[in-house]
Design an enzyme around this catalytic site. Structure first.
Site, short mmCIF file in Angstrom:
data_model
loop_
_atom_site.label_atom_id
_atom_site.label_comp_id
_atom_site.label_asym_id
_atom_site.label_seq_id
_atom_site.Cartn_x
_atom_site.Cartn_y
_atom_site.Cartn_z
CD GLU A 241 -3.02 -1.03 1.49
OE1 GLU A 241 -3.43 -0.05 0.84
OE2 GLU A 241 -3.74 -1.91 1.96
NE ARG A 247 -9.13 3.54 7.28
CZ ARG A 247 -9.81 2.69 6.53
NH1 ARG A 247 -10.05 1.48 6.92
NH2 ARG A 247 -10.26 3.08 5.35
CG HIS A 248 -4.36 1.50 4.88
ND1 HIS A 248 -5.19 2.58 5.02
CD2 HIS A 248 -5.05 0.57 4.18
CE1 HIS A 248 -6.35 2.31 4.42
NE2 HIS A 248 -6.31 1.10 3.91
CD GLU A 390 -12.71 -3.07 5.49
OE1 GLU A 390 -12.94 -2.16 4.68
OE2 GLU A 390 -11.96 -4.04 5.24
P1 AMO Z 1 -9.47 -7.16 2.98
O1 AMO Z 1 -8.55 -6.72 1.92
O2 AMO Z 1 -10.64 -6.29 3.29
O3 AMO Z 1 -10.08 -8.59 2.62
O4 AMO Z 1 -8.65 -7.42 4.30
C1 AMO Z 1 -9.27 -7.99 5.44
C2 AMO Z 1 -9.03 -7.14 6.65
O5 AMO Z 1 -7.66 -6.94 6.84
C3 AMO Z 1 -7.43 -5.65 7.39
N1 AMO Z 1 -6.58 -4.87 6.49
C4 AMO Z 1 -5.51 -4.17 6.88
N2 AMO Z 1 -4.95 -3.97 8.09
C5 AMO Z 1 -3.85 -3.22 8.17
N3 AMO Z 1 -3.24 -2.66 7.10
C6 AMO Z 1 -3.76 -2.85 5.86
N4 AMO Z 1 -3.11 -2.31 4.82
C7 AMO Z 1 -4.93 -3.62 5.72
N5 AMO Z 1 -5.69 -3.99 4.65
C8 AMO Z 1 -6.67 -4.75 5.16
C9 AMO Z 1 -8.76 -5.00 7.57
C10 AMO Z 1 -9.60 -5.73 6.58
O6 AMO Z 1 -10.95 -5.72 6.96
N6 AMO Z 1 -9.53 -11.91 1.28
C11 AMO Z 1 -10.31 -10.87 1.90
C12 AMO Z 1 -11.01 -11.35 3.15
C13 AMO Z 1 -12.08 -12.37 2.88
O7 AMO Z 1 -12.99 -12.07 2.09
O8 AMO Z 1 -12.01 -13.44 3.47
C14 AMO Z 1 -9.40 -9.69 2.22
O9 AMO Z 1 -8.20 -9.78 2.20
O10 AMO Z 1 -9.17 -5.26 8.91
P1 ATP Z 2 -10.04 -3.20 2.16
O1 ATP Z 2 -8.67 -3.11 1.59
O2 ATP Z 2 -10.35 -4.43 2.84
O3 ATP Z 2 -11.15 -2.75 1.30
P2 ATP Z 2 -9.27 -1.09 3.77
O4 ATP Z 2 -9.76 -0.68 5.09
O5 ATP Z 2 -7.84 -1.31 3.55
O6 ATP Z 2 -10.06 -2.33 3.43
P3 ATP Z 2 -9.55 0.22 1.30
O7 ATP Z 2 -10.46 -0.59 0.47
O8 ATP Z 2 -8.10 0.26 1.02
O9 ATP Z 2 -9.83 -0.06 2.82
O10 ATP Z 2 -10.13 1.61 1.33
C1 ATP Z 2 -11.35 1.86 1.97
C2 ATP Z 2 -11.49 3.34 2.07
O11 ATP Z 2 -10.41 3.83 2.83
C3 ATP Z 2 -11.40 3.97 0.73
O12 ATP Z 2 -12.68 4.16 0.17
C4 ATP Z 2 -10.72 5.28 1.02
O13 ATP Z 2 -11.64 6.30 1.25
C5 ATP Z 2 -10.00 5.06 2.30
N1 ATP Z 2 -8.57 5.05 2.04
C6 ATP Z 2 -7.81 4.05 1.60
N2 ATP Z 2 -6.54 4.43 1.43
C7 ATP Z 2 -6.49 5.71 1.80
C8 ATP Z 2 -5.47 6.70 1.84
N3 ATP Z 2 -4.22 6.44 1.49
N4 ATP Z 2 -5.79 7.92 2.27
C9 ATP Z 2 -7.04 8.20 2.66
N5 ATP Z 2 -8.05 7.33 2.63
C10 ATP Z 2 -7.80 6.12 2.20
#
Ligand code: AMO
Ligand code: ATP
Length: 467
Positions: A241, A247-248, A390
């Site tokens: 990412e 939160r990432h 989420e």
């Molecule tokens: P998803 O991409 O939504 O779904 O990831 C699942 C959960 O993992 C967490 N998450 C993260 N936590 C920290 N840093 C990140 N960059 C990050 N990205 C995701 C969130 C998210 O809800 N294969 C599907 C799951 C499934 O359908 O079984 C998946 O990976 O809490």
């Molecule tokens: P998942 O990857 O499971 O969908 P996530 O919580 O990692 O979950 P993303 O899908 O990456 O979420 O993004 C969800 C929302 O988070 C996006 O619609 C966007 O608004 C916000 N988001 C993601 N990346 C960024 C970023 N770099 N800056 C601001 N907002 C972000």
């Protein structure tokens, strides 16, 4: 060997008893040539050790001088007798003192540490009080903390955070084992993306292009195809990412589950409901000390949740947002702000900060997601939220190779890169579904912490590979 006592186990009932303890010298306070205090810390607990030079106790003025010359955070063994203080102690967690007989320094810390642990452990309220009183205290910034994580981790709050994390993981396993799930370990070196999209770390695998698994998605499904009715996995997940958000992370701990579905994908939601209610109960009932310790530095309200988890459809969520003045692009994803706002609206209306939002539009879900039978513009999918953020994604999966191939192509994925995955659905594959949880997010949001780096031991974000 000798008998050691844990600092956290020292209480009034031990009055008069000789004990042997080991800790880090968190504070050293000389009083006079004949007297000094040394506060020793072991994980979340601290105790005050009192040195008084006296022939009876076998304590010399040299020993008092030696104690006051210790550098902070040096590792110290103390033999002494437990006593009750004259006044309640404010600076330590334990309400007893140790009258020192012998004190040994096991290993010295350097005299000037990059982080002052007392500052690192202060709450924001303490800083503000000190500022109002005209006192100058130094806040320890996030980067400094992470640069010197081996010191930062010693704060009581950090000690508590990672104990909570361990309990969440443990309860996840325990609950799913009790529901007949089998623990698996899928490969992390794989040939292509599992979630679609560009966020993969690429590498060379003996001359072939490969990448680090973005999730166990394809392999947990193939395990279902392999005859395991219910599986779970706890393991690292890698996302390249470029998201510099609170939160990432680029590497996080994924808690994944996958199961056969007999009649309806709500069977998966029921597992989540039981699992998370069990986790929340366990934390509230069995981790009181940890939660209080976190609360002291980072105050938070306990999570509001219902015994039976609330489920709302995506459309209901969109409608609630619309009525509150937030328009979402038709069949679009909720952005971070909309998710937060929906979290607030749901809390007001239903009194819970933990809920499932289901029936998402097809356009915003990964290719492997099962479209709804009654309306293929929607899917049998869901996200789960804590305090408006989420923590889980999940869904029923497509279990026929034709539809899977069609959806992969529609989503711009080269089907040849996932041929063995698709092929495994041609040998007889049961209907199934599952979900993925981010462990760091669960801890962050349960404790209402403001940054996921606080709940990752040695976080990996776009900028950080060391330590
Ligand atoms: P998803 O991409 O939504 O779904 O990831 C699942 C959960 O993992 C967490 N998450 C993260 N936590 C920290 N840093 C990140 N960059 C990050 N990205 C995701 C969130 C998210 O809800 N294969 C599907 C799951 C499934 O359908 O079984 C998946 O990976 O809490
Ligand atoms: P998942 O990857 O499971 O969908 P996530 O919580 O990692 O979950 P993303 O899908 O990456 O979420 O993004 C969800 C929302 O988070 C996006 O619609 C966007 O608004 C916000 N988001 C993601 N990346 C960024 C970023 N770099 N800056 C601001 N907002 C972000």
């Amino acid at each position: 060997g000798r008998s050691w006592t844990g600092i956290g186990d020292l209480d009034e009932s031990a009055e008069g008893r000789p004990v042997l303890i080991r800790g880090a010298a968190q504070a050293i306070r000389p009083v006079s040539k004949k007297m000094a205090f040394v506060v020793l810390r072991q994980s979340m607990s601290t105790v005050q050790c009192v040195l008084v030079a006296s022939a009876d106790a076998g304590v010399s003025t040299q020993m008092v001088r030696f104690a006051t010359s210790l550098s902070k955070e040096s590792i110290v063994d103390v033999e002494g007798v437990v006593s009750l203080p004259k006044e309640p102690l404010k600076a330590t967690t334990q309400q007893v003192e140790i009258q020192v007989r012998k004190l040994y320094c096991i290993n010295r810390a350097i005299p000037t540490l990059p982080i002052n642990l007392e500052d690192a452990a202060r709450s924001e309220a303490e800083f503000e009080r000190a500022e109002q009183a005209g006192e100058k205290l130094v806040r320890v910034g996030q980067d400094t903390r992470l640069n010197y994580r081996a010191i930062d981790l010693r704060t009581p709050a950090n000690q508590a955070i990672f104990r909570i994390q361990c309990q969440v993981e443990n309860k996840f396993r325990e609950f799913l084992l009790s529901m007949n799930f089998v623990g698996i370990h899928s490969p992390k070196l794989i040939s292509g993306s599992s979630e679609g999209g560009a966020a993969v770390f690429k590498l060379q695998y003996n001359g072939q292009p490969a990448c680090l698994a973005q999730s166990p998605q394809l392999y947990k499904q193939m395990s279902i195809c392999g005859g395991f009715e219910r599986v779970f996995e706890v393991g690292p997940v890698f996302r390249a990412e470029n998201s510099n958000t609170h939160r990432h992370l680029c590497e996080f701990v994924g808690l994944d589950a996958e199961m056969e579905i007999k009649e309806h994908y709500f069977e998966v939601c029921d597992i989540i409901d039981g699992l998370f209610v069990a986790i929340f109960k366990h934390l509230n009932e069995n981790c009181k000390k940890e939660l209080e310790t976190i609360n002291r530095q980072y105050p938070f309200e306990p999570l509001k949740y219902l015994e039976k988890t609330l489920k709302l459809t995506y459309d209901e969520g969109i409608q609630m947002l619309k009525e509150a003045g937030t328009e979402i692009e038709p069949m679009g994803d909720l952005n971070t702000e909309a998710e937060k706002k929906l979290g607030r609206l749901v809390k007001e209306k239903y009194g819970t900060e933990f809920f499932i939002l289901y029936r998402y539009p097809l356009a915003v879900r990964p290719f492997y997601t099962m479209p709804c039978y009654d309306n293929p513009a929607y899917t049998n999918s869901f996200d789960v939220f804590i305090r408006g953020e989420e923590i889980i994604s999940g869904a029923q999966r497509i279990h026929t190779p034709e539809l899977l191939t069609k959806r992969a192509i529609e989503c711009g994925i080269d089907a040849s890169t996932i041929a063995s995955y698709i092929e495994s659905f041609t040998y007889g594959a049961p209907p199934h579904g599952g979900f993925g949880v981010g462990l760091e997010r669960v801890v962050m949001l349960f404790c209402a912490l403001n940054n996921i780096r606080k709940t990752s031991l040695f976080p990996r974000d776009p900028q950080r590979l060391v330590p």
